[in-house]
Design a protein around this motif. Structure first.
Motif, PDB file in Angstrom:
ATOM      1  N   SER A 187      -6.269   0.315  15.709  1.00 32.11           N
ATOM      2  CA  SER A 187      -5.300  -0.110  14.537  1.00 32.11           C
ATOM      3  C   SER A 187      -5.903   0.711  13.664  1.00 32.11           C
ATOM      4  N   ASP A 190      -6.275   4.399  12.881  1.00 28.69           N
ATOM      5  CA  ASP A 190      -4.856   5.284  13.302  1.00 28.69           C
ATOM      6  C   ASP A 190      -5.049   4.816  12.165  1.00 28.69           C
ATOM      7  N   LEU A 191      -5.204   4.046  11.154  1.00 32.66           N
ATOM      8  CA  LEU A 191      -4.962   3.806   9.619  1.00 32.66           C
ATOM      9  C   LEU A 191      -6.120   4.885   8.894  1.00 32.66           C
ATOM     10  N   GLN A 192      -7.008   4.624   9.277  1.00 27.47           N
ATOM     11  CA  GLN A 192      -8.610   5.549   8.412  1.00 27.47           C
ATOM     12  C   GLN A 192      -7.356   7.292   8.690  1.00 27.47           C
ATOM     13  N   MET A 193      -7.034   8.009  10.159  1.00 25.99           N
ATOM     14  CA  MET A 193      -6.315   8.910  10.183  1.00 25.99           C
ATOM     15  C   MET A 193      -5.341   9.165   9.066  1.00 25.99           C
ATOM     16  N   ILE A 194      -4.501   8.539   8.729  1.00 29.18           N
ATOM     17  CA  ILE A 194      -2.868   8.415   7.972  1.00 29.18           C
ATOM     18  C   ILE A 194      -3.933   8.195   6.570  1.00 29.18           C
ATOM     19  N   GLN A 195      -4.587   7.274   6.423  1.00 24.60           N
ATOM     20  CA  GLN A 195      -5.654   7.623   4.757  1.00 24.60           C
ATOM     21  C   GLN A 195      -6.489   8.533   4.740  1.00 24.60           C
ATOM     22  N   ASP A 197      -4.854  11.931   5.368  1.00 27.87           N
ATOM     23  CA  ASP A 197      -4.736  13.386   5.104  1.00 27.87           C
ATOM     24  C   ASP A 197      -3.485  12.261   3.960  1.00 27.87           C
ATOM     25  N   GLN A 198      -3.403  10.972   3.377  1.00 26.60           N
ATOM     26  CA  GLN A 198      -3.297  10.929   1.893  1.00 26.60           C
ATOM     27  C   GLN A 198      -4.249  10.495   0.780  1.00 26.60           C
ATOM     28  N   LYS A 199      -5.319  11.210   1.088  1.00 25.48           N
ATOM     29  CA  LYS A 199      -6.276  10.906   0.244  1.00 25.48           C
ATOM     30  C   LYS A 199      -6.470  12.404  -0.902  1.00 25.48           C
TER      31      LYS A 199
END
Length: 292
Positions: A187, A190-195, A197-199
């Motif tokens: 988890s 996955d959260l680091q990948m989403i972050q 993109d949003q960085k």
């Protein structure tokens, strides 16, 4: 039935010792009684005695009784030491160090408790001692040690089983914790990948916010400086106005005094004063006439 606060086995051992002590005490009392009886049989054969003869008989009786009682007390002390020796020997087999509190031997409450126990066990009951109570006071050292060792082994085995059960429970919990850890790591990835993109968008928003904060800060500092300057100017104006007010008040006071002085010097003021004087005299004359 009075109790000594011991288990059944130890209480039976205490009863055996008390039975032995009662027997020895009875023998001692019989010996003392026989001393007095011997005196009666051997010396009290005449009807009258002199004082010296009575003193001599009492001294002899005192010597005999003193010797018998002293011998019995010494024997009782040695007997108690032998009993303690048996108990200490058994304790040393298991590397135990027993302790005694001699001050408790004078505890009146405990002594009365033992007396009540003896009374309930030997005086109130007419039963003969059972065969179990007449056994040797101390169990053989080897058999007693084996029994204690067996109990210790049984306790250790029971404790070992408890530890094994606890270990199995801990292993199950550890396995569940590892599974949960793997899920959390997935988890987190996955959260680091989403972050990631949003960085970029977040950095732009942060820059804009920083610029706005800087502009607001400059505006606030300017407003603060203007307010400080205005406050100083207002303070100076207030001081000047206060001084002018005091000066005007002083001028008004002086003008009022001069005006009053000039008014008193006018002809109208003098005429009015003469008229008031005449009127006051007329009023006085009228009051005198009215009083008459």
């Amino acid at each position: 039935q009075a109790e000594l606060g011991l288990n059944e086995h130890h209480q039976n051992e205490a009863m055996n010792y008390m039975r032995f002590a009662r027997f020895k005490r009875g023998l001692c009392l019989k010996t003392v009684d026989s001393c007095f009886q011997d005196l009666k049989d051997s010396r009290l054969v005449e009807e009258t005695f002199t004082v010296d003869e009575v003193i001599d008989m009492l001294d002899g009786l005192q010597t005999v009784v003193h010797s018998e009682v002293e011998s019995e007390l010494i024997n009782t002390t040695y007997t108690n030491v032998l009993l303690l020796r048996q108990l200490f020997s058994q304790a040393e087999k298991w590397y135990l160090k027993l302790q005694t509190d001699v001050s408790e031997l004078e505890n009146r409450e405990l002594l009365e408790q033992v007396a009540e126990f003896e009374k309930s066990e030997f005086t109130s009951s007419n039963k003969k001692p059972s065969a179990d109570l007449l056994k040797p006071k101390l169990a053989p050292l080897n058999e007693g040690g084996s029994e204690l060792l067996n109990k210790t082994v049984a306790c250790l085995q029971e404790e070992n089983e408890k530890l094994k059960a606890r270990l199995r429970t801990i292993e199950t919990q550890a396995t569940a914790a590892l599974d949960e850890k793997a899920k959390l790591e997935k988890s987190l990835k996955d959260l680091q990948m989403i972050q990631g993109d949003q960085k970029t968008n977040t950095n732009q928003d942060i820059t804009e916010l920083e610029n706005k904060v800087a502009a607001l800060k400059c505006q606030f500092e300017k407003t603060l400086n203007d307010s400080t300057a205005n406050q100083k100017s207002l303070e100076q104006n207030l001081v000047t106005t206060k001084h002018d007010l005091l000066r005007v008040q002083d001028q008004l006071s002086t003008a009022e005094k001069e005006l009053e002085k000039k008014f008193q010097q006018t002809a109208a003021y003098r005429n009015m004063k003469e008229i008031l004087t005449k009127k006051n005299e007329q009023i006085k004359d009228l009051r005198k006439k009215l009083s008459k």
